[in-house]
Design a protein around this motif. Structure first.
Motif, PDB file in Angstrom:
ATOM      1  N   MET A   1       2.681  58.826 -11.788  1.00 19.29           N
ATOM      2  CA  MET A   1       1.913  58.521 -12.973  1.00 19.29           C
ATOM      3  C   MET A   1       2.815  58.035 -14.108  1.00 19.29           C
ATOM      4  SD  MET A   1      -1.235  58.636 -13.603  1.00 19.29           S
ATOM      5  CE  MET A   1      -2.519  58.972 -14.687  1.00 19.29           C
ATOM      6  N   LYS A   2       4.017  58.634 -14.222  1.00 18.96           N
ATOM      7  CA  LYS A   2       4.933  58.226 -15.275  1.00 18.96           C
ATOM      8  C   LYS A   2       5.381  56.782 -15.069  1.00 18.96           C
ATOM      9  CE  LYS A   2       7.016  62.506 -16.810  1.00 18.96           C
ATOM     10  NZ  LYS A   2       8.247  63.242 -16.958  1.00 18.96           N
ATOM     11  N   ARG A   3       5.589  56.397 -13.816  1.00 17.19           N
ATOM     12  CA  ARG A   3       6.000  55.022 -13.533  1.00 17.19           C
ATOM     13  C   ARG A   3       4.938  54.034 -14.003  1.00 17.19           C
ATOM     14  NH1 ARG A   3       8.586  55.137  -7.499  1.00 17.19           N
ATOM     15  NH2 ARG A   3      10.329  56.488  -8.032  1.00 17.19           N
ATOM     16  N   PHE A   4       3.691  54.375 -13.801  1.00 21.55           N
ATOM     17  CA  PHE A   4       2.582  53.505 -14.223  1.00 21.55           C
ATOM     18  C   PHE A   4       2.634  53.269 -15.733  1.00 21.55           C
ATOM     19  CE2 PHE A   4      -1.813  53.045 -15.730  1.00 21.55           C
ATOM     20  CZ  PHE A   4      -2.126  51.857 -15.092  1.00 21.55           C
ATOM     21  N   PHE A   5       2.833  54.338 -16.518  1.00 23.07           N
ATOM     22  CA  PHE A   5       2.908  54.208 -17.968  1.00 23.07           C
ATOM     23  C   PHE A   5       4.134  53.405 -18.399  1.00 23.07           C
ATOM     24  CE2 PHE A   5       0.130  58.071 -17.999  1.00 23.07           C
ATOM     25  CZ  PHE A   5      -0.963  57.448 -18.570  1.00 23.07           C
ATOM     26  N   VAL A   6       5.247  53.594 -17.717  1.00 20.53           N
ATOM     27  CA  VAL A   6       6.462  52.852 -18.031  1.00 20.53           C
ATOM     28  C   VAL A   6       6.236  51.357 -17.767  1.00 20.53           C
ATOM     29  CG1 VAL A   6       8.867  52.486 -17.364  1.00 20.53           C
ATOM     30  CG2 VAL A   6       8.002  54.806 -17.677  1.00 20.53           C
ATOM     31  N   ILE A   7       5.605  51.052 -16.649  1.00 19.38           N
ATOM     32  CA  ILE A   7       5.313  49.650 -16.317  1.00 19.38           C
ATOM     33  C   ILE A   7       4.366  49.042 -17.346  1.00 19.38           C
ATOM     34  CG2 ILE A   7       4.209  48.135 -14.625  1.00 19.38           C
ATOM     35  CD1 ILE A   7       5.374  49.958 -12.445  1.00 19.38           C
ATOM     36  N   ILE A   8       3.349  49.756 -17.753  1.00 18.45           N
ATOM     37  CA  ILE A   8       2.393  49.281 -18.761  1.00 18.45           C
ATOM     38  C   ILE A   8       3.108  49.034 -20.091  1.00 18.45           C
ATOM     39  CG2 ILE A   8       0.370  49.906 -20.160  1.00 18.45           C
ATOM     40  CD1 ILE A   8      -0.333  49.114 -17.321  1.00 18.45           C
ATOM     41  N   ILE A   9       3.986  49.921 -20.494  1.00 16.02           N
ATOM     42  CA  ILE A   9       4.730  49.764 -21.748  1.00 16.02           C
ATOM     43  C   ILE A   9       5.662  48.563 -21.669  1.00 16.02           C
ATOM     44  CG2 ILE A   9       6.505  50.822 -23.196  1.00 16.02           C
ATOM     45  CD1 ILE A   9       5.095  53.505 -22.701  1.00 16.02           C
ATOM     46  N   ILE A  10       6.322  48.361 -20.538  1.00 12.38           N
ATOM     47  CA  ILE A  10       7.201  47.201 -20.366  1.00 12.38           C
ATOM     48  C   ILE A  10       6.401  45.907 -20.437  1.00 12.38           C
ATOM     49  CG2 ILE A  10       8.666  45.983 -18.693  1.00 12.38           C
ATOM     50  CD1 ILE A  10       9.732  48.759 -17.841  1.00 12.38           C
ATOM     51  N   ILE A  11       5.256  45.873 -19.805  1.00 16.08           N
ATOM     52  CA  ILE A  11       4.402  44.674 -19.843  1.00 16.08           C
ATOM     53  C   ILE A  11       3.922  44.408 -21.266  1.00 16.08           C
ATOM     54  CG2 ILE A  11       2.175  43.726 -19.105  1.00 16.08           C
ATOM     55  CD1 ILE A  11       2.664  45.070 -16.391  1.00 16.08           C
ATOM     56  N   ALA A  12       3.494  45.434 -21.967  1.00 18.12           N
ATOM     57  CA  ALA A  12       3.022  45.270 -23.351  1.00 18.12           C
ATOM     58  C   ALA A  12       4.139  44.768 -24.257  1.00 18.12           C
ATOM     59  CB  ALA A  12       2.463  46.590 -23.872  1.00 18.12           C
ATOM     60  N   CYS A  13       5.334  45.319 -24.098  1.00 12.26           N
ATOM     61  CA  CYS A  13       6.478  44.857 -24.901  1.00 12.26           C
ATOM     62  C   CYS A  13       6.826  43.412 -24.573  1.00 12.26           C
ATOM     63  CB  CYS A  13       7.687  45.761 -24.668  1.00 12.26           C
ATOM     64  SG  CYS A  13       7.512  47.403 -25.383  1.00 12.26           S
ATOM     65  N   SER A  14       6.734  43.033 -23.322  1.00 13.92           N
ATOM     66  CA  SER A  14       7.016  41.648 -22.920  1.00 13.92           C
ATOM     67  C   SER A  14       6.022  40.683 -23.538  1.00 13.92           C
ATOM     68  CB  SER A  14       6.980  41.521 -21.398  1.00 13.92           C
ATOM     69  OG  SER A  14       7.930  42.344 -20.802  1.00 13.92           O
ATOM     70  N   ILE A  15       4.759  41.041 -23.501  1.00 10.33           N
ATOM     71  CA  ILE A  15       3.723  40.179 -24.098  1.00 10.33           C
ATOM     72  C   ILE A  15       3.940  40.065 -25.598  1.00 10.33           C
ATOM     73  CG2 ILE A  15       1.245  40.026 -24.609  1.00 10.33           C
ATOM     74  CD1 ILE A  15       0.757  41.243 -21.809  1.00 10.33           C
ATOM     75  N   LEU A  16       4.247  41.159 -26.247  1.00  7.80           N
ATOM     76  CA  LEU A  16       4.507  41.145 -27.685  1.00  7.80           C
ATOM     77  C   LEU A  16       5.714  40.270 -28.016  1.00  7.80           C
ATOM     78  CD1 LEU A  16       3.601  42.278 -30.402  1.00  7.80           C
ATOM     79  CD2 LEU A  16       5.142  44.194 -30.027  1.00  7.80           C
ATOM     80  N   ALA A  17       6.767  40.354 -27.210  1.00 11.82           N
ATOM     81  CA  ALA A  17       7.964  39.541 -27.431  1.00 11.82           C
ATOM     82  C   ALA A  17       7.648  38.056 -27.272  1.00 11.82           C
ATOM     83  CB  ALA A  17       9.065  39.960 -26.466  1.00 11.82           C
ATOM     84  N   VAL A  18       6.848  37.693 -26.294  1.00 11.98           N
ATOM     85  CA  VAL A  18       6.466  36.290 -26.085  1.00 11.98           C
ATOM     86  C   VAL A  18       5.665  35.770 -27.277  1.00 11.98           C
ATOM     87  CG1 VAL A  18       5.007  34.772 -24.682  1.00 11.98           C
ATOM     88  CG2 VAL A  18       6.594  36.345 -23.575  1.00 11.98           C
ATOM     89  N   VAL A  19       4.733  36.561 -27.766  1.00 11.77           N
ATOM     90  CA  VAL A  19       3.913  36.145 -28.913  1.00 11.77           C
ATOM     91  C   VAL A  19       4.783  35.948 -30.151  1.00 11.77           C
ATOM     92  CG1 VAL A  19       2.105  36.908 -30.514  1.00 11.77           C
ATOM     93  CG2 VAL A  19       1.785  37.154 -28.047  1.00 11.77           C
TER      94      VAL A  19
END
Length: 163
Positions: A1-19
């Motif tokens: 479950m922790k891996r899922f949250f880490v992956i979601i946070i990494i994806i969100a940070c990546s999208i924010l960085a692109v924007v």
């Protein structure tokens, strides 16, 4: 479950960085175009002064300036413009810049301004004394004032005052 949250946070940070990066890049492009417009106006201002000195202080038209021997017609198209360079004979129809018809020789008298709206941010004005002013505005004014005092006046790019 922790891996899922880490992956979601990494994806969100990546999208924010692109924007954020794309907005910074777009802002840099707008500033580069704005600088190119100021440079074009400085070149037109130099042509204006040379023409006036050679012709008994007579105010030139755009056609007069475009007809000069070493004139680059690209100077008459703002980088924000969708217009293409035409011929010197038809310059009044395709040029991004306007020479107001006034006979004032005061320092506050506008000699050239850009009619492009620079992505809604404003436009440049150039005065008789060689200074330039960036004016924030939301609408393009086809009949610019002949005298203008708002905004911050700066020495023209490449002028002695700018160094």
């Amino acid at each position: 479950m922790k891996r899922f949250f880490v992956i979601i946070i990494i994806i969100a940070c990546s999208i924010l960085a692109v924007v954020i990066f794309s907005e910074l890049q777009a802002n840099a492009i707008r500033r580069a175009f704005r600088s190119g417009c100021a440079n074009n106006m400085a070149q037109i201002g130099r042509l204006y002064c040379l023409y006036s000195l050679d012709n008994s202080e007579q105010r030139p038209s755009l056609h007069d300036l475009a007809s000069l021997t070493n004139c680059n017609l690209q100077w008459f198209v703002c980088p924000f413009s969708q217009n293409q360079t035409g011929t010197a004979e038809s310059i009044e129809t395709w040029s991004s810049y306007v020479l107001p018809k006034n006979n004032s020789t005061s320092a506050n008298s506008i000699i050239v301004y850009c009619k492009e709206n620079h992505a809604g941010l404003g436009s440049w004005y150039m005065y008789n004394d060689g200074s330039m002013c960036w004016t924030n505005r939301t609408e393009i004014q086809e009949n610019a004032p002949t005298n203008h005092s708002s905004g911050t006046r700066e020495p023209a790019a490449g002028s002695l005052d700018a160094q």
